[in-house]
Design an enzyme around this catalytic site. Sequence first.
Site, PDB file in Angstrom:
ATOM      1  N   THR A 121       0.841  -1.203   0.000  1.00  0.00           N
ATOM      2  CA  THR A 121       0.000   0.000   0.000  1.00  0.00           C
ATOM      3  C   THR A 121       0.876   1.254   0.000  1.00  0.00           C
ATOM      4  OG1 THR A 121      -1.721  -1.195   1.202  1.00  0.00           O
ATOM      5  CG2 THR A 121      -1.801   1.216   1.301  1.00  0.00           C
ATOM      6  N   SER A 181       5.458  -6.392  -2.154  1.00  0.00           N
ATOM      7  CA  SER A 181       5.162  -6.536  -0.730  1.00  0.00           C
ATOM      8  C   SER A 181       5.631  -7.895  -0.235  1.00  0.00           C
ATOM      9  CB  SER A 181       3.647  -6.402  -0.534  1.00  0.00           C
ATOM     10  OG  SER A 181       3.315  -6.593   0.812  1.00  0.00           O
ATOM     11  N   ALA A 182       6.388  -7.904   0.885  1.00  0.00           N
ATOM     12  CA  ALA A 182       7.033  -9.142   1.349  1.00  0.00           C
ATOM     13  C   ALA A 182       6.031 -10.227   1.741  1.00  0.00           C
ATOM     14  CB  ALA A 182       7.934  -8.825   2.545  1.00  0.00           C
ATOM     15  N   HIS A 183       4.899  -9.828   2.343  1.00  0.00           N
ATOM     16  CA  HIS A 183       4.029 -10.874   2.909  1.00  0.00           C
ATOM     17  C   HIS A 183       3.245 -11.640   1.851  1.00  0.00           C
ATOM     18  CE1 HIS A 183      -0.189  -9.074   3.017  1.00  0.00           C
ATOM     19  NE2 HIS A 183       0.514  -7.988   2.716  1.00  0.00           N
ATOM     20  N   THR A 194      13.374   5.478  10.227  1.00  0.00           N
ATOM     21  CA  THR A 194      14.335   4.413  10.563  1.00  0.00           C
ATOM     22  C   THR A 194      13.922   3.106   9.891  1.00  0.00           C
ATOM     23  OG1 THR A 194      14.802   5.468  12.664  1.00  0.00           O
ATOM     24  CG2 THR A 194      15.327   3.121  12.518  1.00  0.00           C
ATOM     25  N   CYS A 248     -16.216  -4.640   3.135  1.00  0.00           N
ATOM     26  CA  CYS A 248     -17.226  -4.236   4.103  1.00  0.00           C
ATOM     27  C   CYS A 248     -17.078  -2.745   4.351  1.00  0.00           C
ATOM     28  CB  CYS A 248     -17.010  -5.016   5.390  1.00  0.00           C
ATOM     29  SG  CYS A 248     -18.424  -4.918   6.451  1.00  0.00           S
TER      30      CYS A 248
HETATM   31  N1  PLP Z   1      -1.746  -4.324  -4.286  1.00  0.00           N
HETATM   32  C1  PLP Z   1      -2.247  -5.556  -4.477  1.00  0.00           C
HETATM   33  C2  PLP Z   1      -2.489  -6.028  -5.878  1.00  0.00           C
HETATM   34  C3  PLP Z   1      -2.535  -6.373  -3.388  1.00  0.00           C
HETATM   35  O1  PLP Z   1      -3.037  -7.584  -3.590  1.00  0.00           O
HETATM   36  C4  PLP Z   1      -2.297  -5.873  -2.080  1.00  0.00           C
HETATM   37  C5  PLP Z   1      -2.643  -6.683  -0.904  1.00  0.00           C
HETATM   38  O2  PLP Z   1      -3.639  -7.373  -0.880  1.00  0.00           O
HETATM   39  C6  PLP Z   1      -1.752  -4.593  -1.941  1.00  0.00           C
HETATM   40  C7  PLP Z   1      -1.488  -3.846  -3.070  1.00  0.00           C
HETATM   41  C8  PLP Z   1      -1.446  -4.025  -0.606  1.00  0.00           C
HETATM   42  O3  PLP Z   1      -0.280  -4.603  -0.081  1.00  0.00           O
HETATM   43  P1  PLP Z   1       0.020  -4.555   1.473  1.00  0.00           P
HETATM   44  O4  PLP Z   1      -0.901  -5.534   2.118  1.00  0.00           O
HETATM   45  O5  PLP Z   1       1.453  -4.966   1.601  1.00  0.00           O
HETATM   46  O6  PLP Z   1      -0.199  -3.163   1.936  1.00  0.00           O
END
Ligand code: PLP
Length: 409
Positions: free
Chosen positions: A72, A199-201, A237, A325
Amino acid sequence: MRRAYLDYNATTPLAPEVFEAMKPYWLDDYGNASSVHWYGQRAKSAVEQAREQVARLIGAQPAEVVFTGGGTESDNAAIFGVVGAATSAAKHVVATTIEHHAVLFTARALEQRGVGVTYVRVGSSGVVDPFDVARAVRPDTVLISVMHANNELGTIQPLEEIGGIAREHDVYFHTDAVQTVGKTPIDVEKLGVDLLSLSAHKFYGPKGVGALYIRPGTPFRSLLYGGHHERDRRAGTENVPGIVGLGRAAELAGEHLQADALRVATLRDRFEEGVLSSVPLVSINGDFHRRVPGTTNISFRGIEGEGFVIALDLGGVACSTGAACSSGSIEPSHVLAAIGKTNEQARSSIRFSFGRYSTPEDVDFVLGILPGIAARCRAMTPSWKEAVRKEAVRKQAFSRQLSAVSEPV
Ligand code: PLP
């Protein structure tokens, strides 16, 4: 209780190797990467190693990688960053209607500040037509932002073509590659992107850490003000353990990419075949071929998706709807609406996503219970009886047509 996690697009489990790599940076090497002393320098060198690991995964140079607080933030930083640095009086951005909210709501915020935004529509395939992107470009366009793979459908967008269009019109090009980095090969040169979010997760790294690739020469204004971290591109940081985790996850992704993709696609296909053959009136949403390996989005006609997800969860299966939601009411997915699904169709659609730790046993377990749960949910849904009636009428009409065609004249 047996459980199966089929929600890898929402987040992935942390790889044990990633956890091991992060551990020392919580406990021993806790220095601030900006400090000149021994502790600080250990942290700094770990951050720089992670930068190299991320850069290698996406075909970039380490100096082009900026660490952020996740997908994000990367999306916000990219869009506000380029638009904020643009010097022209009028500014315009091109995005698509199926972007993640991290892009869509950022674009909306820009609109409130007087920036023009064109949202390019996509067809029922969930893939944007590059010609439509080209048509949306105006003389005041400063940025095109098109996601790499859609998070709900898994559909892959034609970035190389769009990159060519961006270059031709001298416009900067950002992609949200949160759903493809670590799952498909990425080369920022080949894709022709100037900025890329990850995004790492989403690929077995920790939550709350990501990166933004920025091509040298791209005008960019930092979202955050503060220290001179990340070469003045992201103040604050550094999250050293998180960044180390992202780096290790990137390295592992590079090693596992091909094998993971093949295995995960096989599982997804086995699942789809199982659902299609055991549950009546289901259909797959989005382009069947242009998809990331582990995602399927399925409409179960006559089912209320939220209730189905809860019933599946009670049975041990984790999956999701694309619904959001908001203010207490459930809004159907904007992505499914964008590809032409009715509210009812969108509400009956479920995303199942697979990943590195998914197994054939998971698939078989889910296939063992899903048809029964679907039937029970449908029995409770008033629209199901109507759907069955309509289908019977449709079939009757079809067979009447067939017999009329085959009758000798
Ligand atoms: N963009 C896409 C296409 C995503 O699927 C997601 C997460 O679901 C994001 C951005 C947001 O990433 P983060 O959860 O690391 O903020």
